[in-house]
Design an enzyme around this catalytic site. Structure first.
Site, PDB file in Angstrom:
ATOM      1  N   SER A   7      -3.506   3.087   0.358  1.00 43.87           N
ATOM      2  CA  SER A   7      -3.235   4.410   0.941  1.00 43.87           C
ATOM      3  C   SER A   7      -4.551   5.178   0.979  1.00 43.87           C
ATOM      4  O   SER A   7      -5.461   4.886   0.185  1.00 43.87           O
ATOM      5  CB  SER A   7      -2.244   5.166   0.052  1.00 43.87           C
ATOM      6  OG  SER A   7      -2.233   6.539   0.379  1.00 43.87           O
ATOM      7  N   TYR A  16       0.946   8.001  -8.526  1.00 46.00           N
ATOM      8  CA  TYR A  16       0.879   7.332  -7.213  1.00 46.00           C
ATOM      9  C   TYR A  16      -0.575   7.170  -6.763  1.00 46.00           C
ATOM     10  O   TYR A  16      -1.005   6.085  -6.367  1.00 46.00           O
ATOM     11  CB  TYR A  16       1.677   8.116  -6.170  1.00 46.00           C
ATOM     12  CG  TYR A  16       1.624   7.463  -4.802  1.00 46.00           C
ATOM     13  CD1 TYR A  16       2.335   6.283  -4.549  1.00 46.00           C
ATOM     14  CD2 TYR A  16       0.846   7.994  -3.769  1.00 46.00           C
ATOM     15  CE1 TYR A  16       2.265   5.670  -3.294  1.00 46.00           C
ATOM     16  CE2 TYR A  16       0.784   7.379  -2.524  1.00 46.00           C
ATOM     17  CZ  TYR A  16       1.501   6.221  -2.295  1.00 46.00           C
ATOM     18  OH  TYR A  16       1.433   5.604  -1.060  1.00 46.00           O
TER      19      TYR A  16
END
Ligand SMILES: NC(=O)c1ccc[n+]([C@@H]2O[C@H](COP(=O)([O-])OP(=O)(O)OC[C@H]3O[C@@H](n4cnc5c(N)ncnc54)[C@H](OP(=O)(O)O)[C@@H]3O)[C@@H](O)[C@H]2O)c1
Length: 259
Positions: free
Chosen positions: A141, A154
């Site tokens: 990401s 995360y």
């Protein structure tokens, strides 16, 4: 008889993983589809087999379970399936303060985003090396490039995915294996609602389709690019972050992610 190439895609039941499975099947690969949602995987398998004529095998697994990767590998052996390309895509996030989000959800996140990805790569790599073909496409990401207050675990898992992929790539540079990290920015999928990020302006104003992200990832992997960041806005964000001190980027992200 020549054996078809086989790509195993985790998190193939929805979003980017579903589209990656379609890309690999369209590119002439048989596919192994892994996730928890059996109905969705079976539906996709039927679609892939009828549209592309490739074999699609469904294996249902909860990758947050410590035993899941070894069980998955046992099932591959049992079905005589050799995986050429591993696509580690399964993952999820959760918006909120570390001290307020549940301990289980956050440790499950580490299990899926980091532990399962690592163990599955380690288990499947030897046969790729033996055949000197195939490789690994990891889905990280743009969160990998800075710390993420209000989503700290995360962001940390995605920093791991990028660092691990780059290290592995260098170790395998003398082989024919491809090693690529796909780094999406905000993407239309189940992720926005599931993580809580979908309600944030920074997310909803810049989304790309899962199909476009998967296409960029597939093409980048085929060309053996090291890192693929789909979309010019995402590339601009990552480049700009590189010019700022880490304290500045984390303060900015913390502000954007405060609900
Ligand atoms: N969408 C975004 O904005 C965005 C941005 C950057 C990076 N990413 C990354 O892209 C990847 C794919 O996410 P997505 O956007 O396509 O979201 P998604 O539509 O929610 O898909 C997530 C996939 O992961 C699977 N998964 C989640 N927990 C699992 C578990 N315990 N065991 C097995 N499979 C599990 C889900 O399948 P089941 O629920 O059926 O198990 C689903 O197939 C993730 O790694 C995510 O971090 C997404």
């Amino acid at each position: 008889m020549t054996q078809n190439n086989t790509a195993l895609i985790t998190g193939a039941s929805s979003g980017i993983g579903r589209e990656l499975a379609i890309q690999f099947a369209d590119g002439g690969n048989d596919v192994v589809l892994v996730a928890r949602s059996e109905d969705k995987l079976r539906e996709l398998a039927t679609e892939i087999e009828s549209q592309f004529g490739q074999r699609a095998t469904v294996i249902t697994k909860d990758l947050s379970r410590p035993e899941s990767v070894d069980q998955l590998c046992d099932e591959l052996t049992h079905k005589s399936l050799t995986v050429d390309t591993l696509v580690n895509n399964a993952g999820f996030g959760a918006l909120g303060k570390f001290a307020e989000l549940s301990a289980d959800r956050q440790t499950d996140m580490v299990m899926v985003n980091v532990v399962a990805l690592t163990r599955l790569t380690r288990r499947l790599l030897p046969s790729m090396l033996q055949q000197n073909r195939g490789g690994v496409l990891n889905v990280g990401s743009i969160a990998a490039y800075q710390a993420g207050p209000n989503m700290a675990v995360y962001y940390a898992t995605k920093a791991y995915v990028l660092s691990f992929t780059e290290g592995l790539r260098e170790e395998l540079s003398g082989t024919s294996l491809h090693v690529t990290c796909l780094e999406p920015g905000p993407t239309e999928s189940g992720f926005g609602e599931d993580s809580g990020m979908g309600k944030l302006e920074m997310f909803s104003s810049t989304t790309m389709t899962a199909k476009a992200v998967a296409r960029a990832g597939y093409e980048g992997y085929m060309k053996n690019e090291d890192v693929v960041i789909p979309g010019w806005k995402n590339r601009l964000m990552v480049t700009s972050a590189g010019f700022l001190p880490r304290i500045a980027t984390r303060k900015l992200v913390g502000k954007m992610q405060s609900a």
